[in-house]
Design a protein around this motif. Structure first.
Motif, PDB file in Angstrom:
ATOM      1  N   UNK A   1       8.824  -6.452  11.446  1.00  0.00           N
ATOM      2  CA  UNK A   1       7.613  -5.643  11.264  1.00  0.00           C
ATOM      3  C   UNK A   1       7.930  -4.154  11.174  1.00  0.00           C
ATOM      4  N   UNK A   2       8.918  -3.691  11.964  1.00  0.00           N
ATOM      5  CA  UNK A   2       9.251  -2.262  11.976  1.00  0.00           C
ATOM      6  C   UNK A   2       9.958  -1.832  10.701  1.00  0.00           C
ATOM      7  N   UNK A   3      10.413  -2.782   9.890  1.00  0.00           N
ATOM      8  CA  UNK A   3      11.036  -2.439   8.615  1.00  0.00           C
ATOM      9  C   UNK A   3      10.008  -2.438   7.495  1.00  0.00           C
ATOM     10  N   UNK A   4       9.131  -3.462   7.506  1.00  0.00           N
ATOM     11  CA  UNK A   4       8.221  -3.607   6.376  1.00  0.00           C
ATOM     12  C   UNK A   4       7.018  -2.670   6.459  1.00  0.00           C
ATOM     13  N   UNK A   5       6.590  -2.319   7.686  1.00  0.00           N
ATOM     14  CA  UNK A   5       5.451  -1.395   7.801  1.00  0.00           C
ATOM     15  C   UNK A   5       5.741  -0.040   7.132  1.00  0.00           C
ATOM     16  N   UNK A   6       6.864   0.637   7.454  1.00  0.00           N
ATOM     17  CA  UNK A   6       7.089   1.930   6.797  1.00  0.00           C
ATOM     18  C   UNK A   6       7.237   1.824   5.270  1.00  0.00           C
ATOM     19  N   UNK A   7       7.782   0.719   4.775  1.00  0.00           N
ATOM     20  CA  UNK A   7       7.884   0.577   3.312  1.00  0.00           C
ATOM     21  C   UNK A   7       6.484   0.588   2.710  1.00  0.00           C
ATOM     22  N   UNK A   8       5.575  -0.189   3.341  1.00  0.00           N
ATOM     23  CA  UNK A   8       4.209  -0.280   2.818  1.00  0.00           C
ATOM     24  C   UNK A   8       3.514   1.078   2.885  1.00  0.00           C
ATOM     25  N   UNK A   9       3.729   1.809   3.994  1.00  0.00           N
ATOM     26  CA  UNK A   9       3.070   3.111   4.149  1.00  0.00           C
ATOM     27  C   UNK A   9       3.565   4.090   3.083  1.00  0.00           C
ATOM     28  N   UNK A  10       4.902   4.180   2.926  1.00  0.00           N
ATOM     29  CA  UNK A  10       5.445   5.157   1.981  1.00  0.00           C
ATOM     30  C   UNK A  10       5.122   4.770   0.539  1.00  0.00           C
ATOM     31  N   UNK A  11       5.035   3.458   0.264  1.00  0.00           N
ATOM     32  CA  UNK A  11       4.722   3.034  -1.104  1.00  0.00           C
ATOM     33  C   UNK A  11       3.322   3.460  -1.516  1.00  0.00           C
ATOM     34  N   UNK A  12       2.517   3.952  -0.550  1.00  0.00           N
ATOM     35  CA  UNK A  12       1.189   4.469  -0.878  1.00  0.00           C
ATOM     36  C   UNK A  12       1.127   5.991  -0.807  1.00  0.00           C
ATOM     37  N   UNK A  13       2.283   6.642  -0.576  1.00  0.00           N
ATOM     38  CA  UNK A  13       2.311   8.081  -0.350  1.00  0.00           C
ATOM     39  C   UNK A  13       2.590   8.805  -1.661  1.00  0.00           C
ATOM     40  N   UNK A  14       1.593   9.588  -2.133  1.00  0.00           N
ATOM     41  CA  UNK A  14       1.784  10.289  -3.405  1.00  0.00           C
ATOM     42  C   UNK A  14       2.830  11.391  -3.314  1.00  0.00           C
ATOM     43  N   UNK A  15       3.081  11.870  -2.099  1.00  0.00           N
ATOM     44  CA  UNK A  15       4.124  12.868  -1.914  1.00  0.00           C
ATOM     45  C   UNK A  15       5.490  12.334  -2.328  1.00  0.00           C
ATOM     46  N   UNK A  16       5.677  11.028  -2.192  1.00  0.00           N
ATOM     47  CA  UNK A  16       6.949  10.425  -2.580  1.00  0.00           C
ATOM     48  C   UNK A  16       6.907   9.891  -4.006  1.00  0.00           C
ATOM     49  N   UNK A  17       5.795   9.248  -4.355  1.00  0.00           N
ATOM     50  CA  UNK A  17       5.791   8.428  -5.561  1.00  0.00           C
ATOM     51  C   UNK A  17       4.927   8.976  -6.687  1.00  0.00           C
ATOM     52  N   UNK A  18       4.208  10.082  -6.450  1.00  0.00           N
ATOM     53  CA  UNK A  18       3.339  10.601  -7.504  1.00  0.00           C
ATOM     54  C   UNK A  18       2.324   9.545  -7.911  1.00  0.00           C
ATOM     55  N   UNK A  19       2.258   9.263  -9.217  1.00  0.00           N
ATOM     56  CA  UNK A  19       1.267   8.269  -9.660  1.00  0.00           C
ATOM     57  C   UNK A  19       1.827   6.856  -9.658  1.00  0.00           C
ATOM     58  N   UNK A  20       3.035   6.687  -9.097  1.00  0.00           N
ATOM     59  CA  UNK A  20       3.614   5.343  -9.065  1.00  0.00           C
ATOM     60  C   UNK A  20       3.367   4.644  -7.741  1.00  0.00           C
ATOM     61  N   UNK A  21       2.318   5.050  -7.017  1.00  0.00           N
ATOM     62  CA  UNK A  21       2.001   4.390  -5.745  1.00  0.00           C
ATOM     63  C   UNK A  21       1.547   2.955  -5.991  1.00  0.00           C
ATOM     64  N   UNK A  22       1.441   2.192  -4.879  1.00  0.00           N
ATOM     65  CA  UNK A  22       1.058   0.783  -4.971  1.00  0.00           C
ATOM     66  C   UNK A  22      -0.268   0.579  -5.681  1.00  0.00           C
ATOM     67  N   UNK A  23      -0.360  -0.472  -6.476  1.00  0.00           N
ATOM     68  CA  UNK A  23      -1.645  -0.902  -7.010  1.00  0.00           C
ATOM     69  C   UNK A  23      -2.322  -1.832  -6.013  1.00  0.00           C
ATOM     70  N   UNK A  24      -3.465  -2.389  -6.416  1.00  0.00           N
ATOM     71  CA  UNK A  24      -4.225  -3.229  -5.495  1.00  0.00           C
ATOM     72  C   UNK A  24      -3.460  -4.514  -5.138  1.00  0.00           C
ATOM     73  N   UNK A  25      -2.798  -5.098  -6.150  1.00  0.00           N
ATOM     74  CA  UNK A  25      -2.072  -6.359  -5.914  1.00  0.00           C
ATOM     75  C   UNK A  25      -0.964  -6.152  -4.886  1.00  0.00           C
ATOM     76  N   UNK A  26      -0.157  -5.093  -5.086  1.00  0.00           N
ATOM     77  CA  UNK A  26       0.963  -4.838  -4.170  1.00  0.00           C
ATOM     78  C   UNK A  26       0.444  -4.608  -2.759  1.00  0.00           C
TER      79      UNK A  26
END
Lengths: 123, 410
Positions: free
Chosen positions: B355-380
């Motif tokens: 859980x401590x590995x997958x939670x931060x991945x999910x959080x950062x994958x929604x962070x525009x500071x890191x990914x710009x417009x490539x953040x997670x879509x609804x499916x992901x």
């Protein structure tokens, strides 16, 4: 910018993208009006251990100080003037070679890794 | 050919997760005891690791930060340290098991006891991690591991009873003589092995080693969506052949030589040789994956220089950690503990680390500071949240199941 969210624990990279260390702690200086300003980034496991605190933090800091060869060596300090910009990492304006080398890295390189054949070989 | 080699990273990562030594035997054992009543677990596992490896690959390609950087940034130094401790125990114990597994594969080929092979294997492994190019390692062992496809071919040559296999797959549950506790223990073990933390550490660090950037997002996705399903397919083939050969006879499987039997029965000497080669490559590949992951996680937690793209002298602490990891793994093996059982114990530590590995991945994958417009879509995001809940449930259930079923012994 929030120190805790945007700065602490970020990877620091030099101007060529090579890793320098983590923002293990920050140095705050108070100006005349009593407002704190971040004046430097502090690096190294000793700074990290002091920040974590408690028994575990003391163990980390103690081990790091012992491994660094001198018990009262201050943590590596990078002035905020050297920061170019902060995105997913803290980007510096200088090359890593201009900064001091971490003592453990130097010691392991000179006493262990350098002595194994192929250490300087590009793989 | 170059296009084909570009997916070697995904294949090698998946092999280390799905068909490392513990899983080779666990899949065959599940097949022998339960038929293919666990087939759905592999499917659930493949979808989960695909969802999270895709996020991890995207974050790394766009921002250049591998997964353990994110763990510390988002969870802070204390919680990240707990994750580091848990995942390091998983990784080093698995590394030990894989070195033993390579030894077991060599024992099958040479009849020399695996413990005698252990020091040789450990040295060759270290030398490979010290000198060989990252791309050479992933190409050789990722692709040779695919020889395990022999179990897919073997299945079609065996006289399978398709209706009873379908019956097992569509009515999941324990057959007579087995209970629900052991059934769920195997389910949790197979699921946890599909989502082992070192897979995402290795995949994202490998992406940095290969200097992926935003332009390589497609490569990253192809790696994920080809590599992991392929790994899942190999695991399924092991379960399937074992269910075909051993389950009707009510035999149980607990050694590597028994796992190879269906290939030998269906395809003769060549089938056996291919199976042994496949075991060797898969376990050696998994040993490389876990060996490097040991160094990756520690170096990324502390911010040290790391990676095989640098000369060893420029990443002294990283290479020292890798060496210590290999020595620790050998030390564990030298207690003569069964390498196959060893990976089952890692379940306990996975429970902390997952859980401590997958939670931060999910959080950062929604962070525009890191990914710009490539953040997670609804499916992901939907998949991400669902799998986070499954991972939590599996983490909570793992230890009680392990104790009550005595490691699936029933």
């Amino acid at each position: 910018m929030l120190i805790g969210f945007d700065l602490l624990d970020r990877q620091i990279i030099d101007r060529d993208g090579a890793p320098v260390g983590k923002v293990d702690d920050v140095e705050l200086t108070y100006d005349d009006t009593g407002t704190p300003h971040v004046t430097a980034l502090l690096l190294g496991q000793a700074a990290l251990g002091d920040r974590i605190g408690g028994l575990l933090g003391r163990c980390i800091a103690g081990t790091a100080r012992r491994l660094s060869g001198s018990l009262d060596r201050p943590p590596m300090r990078i002035s905020v003037d050297l920061i170019d910009h902060v995105d997913s990492a803290v980007n510096l304006t200088v090359n890593r070679a201009l900064l001091q080398d971490p003592p453990l890295e130097t010691w392991l390189r000179d006493h262990l890794i350098q002595r194994i054949p192929g250490a300087t070989h590009e793989s | 050919m170059k296009r084909f080699l570009a997916i070697a990273l995904g294949i090698l990562t998946a092999i280390g997760g799905f068909v490392d030594i513990g899983d080779i035997v666990a899949n065959a054992e599940a097949g022998a005891r339960f038929g293919i009543a666990h087939a759905w677990v592999l499917l659930v596992g493949v979808i989960g690791i695909c969802a999270y490896a895709e996020m991890a690959g995207r974050v790394t390609a766009v921002s250049g930060r591998p997964v353990f950087d994110l763990v510390r940034e988002r969870l802070g130094p204390r919680v990240a340290l707990a994750n580091l401790a848990g995942s390091l125990l998983v990784t080093v114990l698995t590394l030990g098991a894989e070195i033993g597994g390579v030894g077991l594969a060599l024992q099958l080929a040479t009849s020399v006891d695996y413990l005698l092979w252990v020091p040789v294997v450990a040295f060759v492994l270290w030398a490979a991690l010290w000198r060989a190019k990252f791309s050479v390692l992933e190409n050789i062992f990722g692709l040779t591991g695919l020889v395990l496809i022999v179990f897919v071919i073997a299945f079609f040559r065996l006289p399978a009873d398709y209706s009873s296999l379908w019956q097992q797959a569509s009515h999941p549950g324990p057959p007579t003589g087995e209970d629900w506790g052991t059934y769920w223990f195997f389910a949790v073990a197979l699921f946890a092995s599909a989502l082992t933390p070192y897979e995402v550490f290795f995949f994202s660090s490998g992406a940095v080693e290969e200097r992926w950037s935003s332009k390589d997002l497609l490569t990253s996705r192809i790696n994920v969506f080809v590599g992991f399903p392929l790994g899942g397919l190999l695991a399924f083939a092991l379960m399937l052949t074992s269910a075909t050969v051993f389950h009707p006879l009510s035999m149980s499987v607990d050694t590597l030589s028994q796992v190879a039997m269906p290939a030998a029965i269906a395809l003769g000497k060549l089938g056996l040789a291919a199976a042994i080669l496949g075991f060797f490559a898969a376990t050696f590949g998994a040993a490389m994956e876990t060996g490097l992951s040991t160094g990756y996680t520690v170096a990324q937690y502390f911010g040290w220089t790391w990676g095989k793209l640098r000369r060893p002298r420029n990443a002294a602490r990283f290479h020292t950690v890798v060496m210590i990891g290999i020595l620790a793994g050998v030390g564990v093996l030298m207690t003569t503990i069964d390498p196959i059982q060893l990976t089952e114990y890692t379940l306990v530590f996975s429970a902390v680390a997952l859980p401590l590995t997958y939670l931060p991945i999910l959080v950062v994958a929604n962070d525009r500071g890191y990914l710009g417009n490539r953040v997670n879509g609804r499916l992901a995001n939907t998949l991400g949240v669902i799998y986070l809940l499954i991972v939590f449930a599996a983490a909570i259930a793992a230890i009680p199941l392990m104790l009550t079923t005595r490691m699936g012994g029933g």
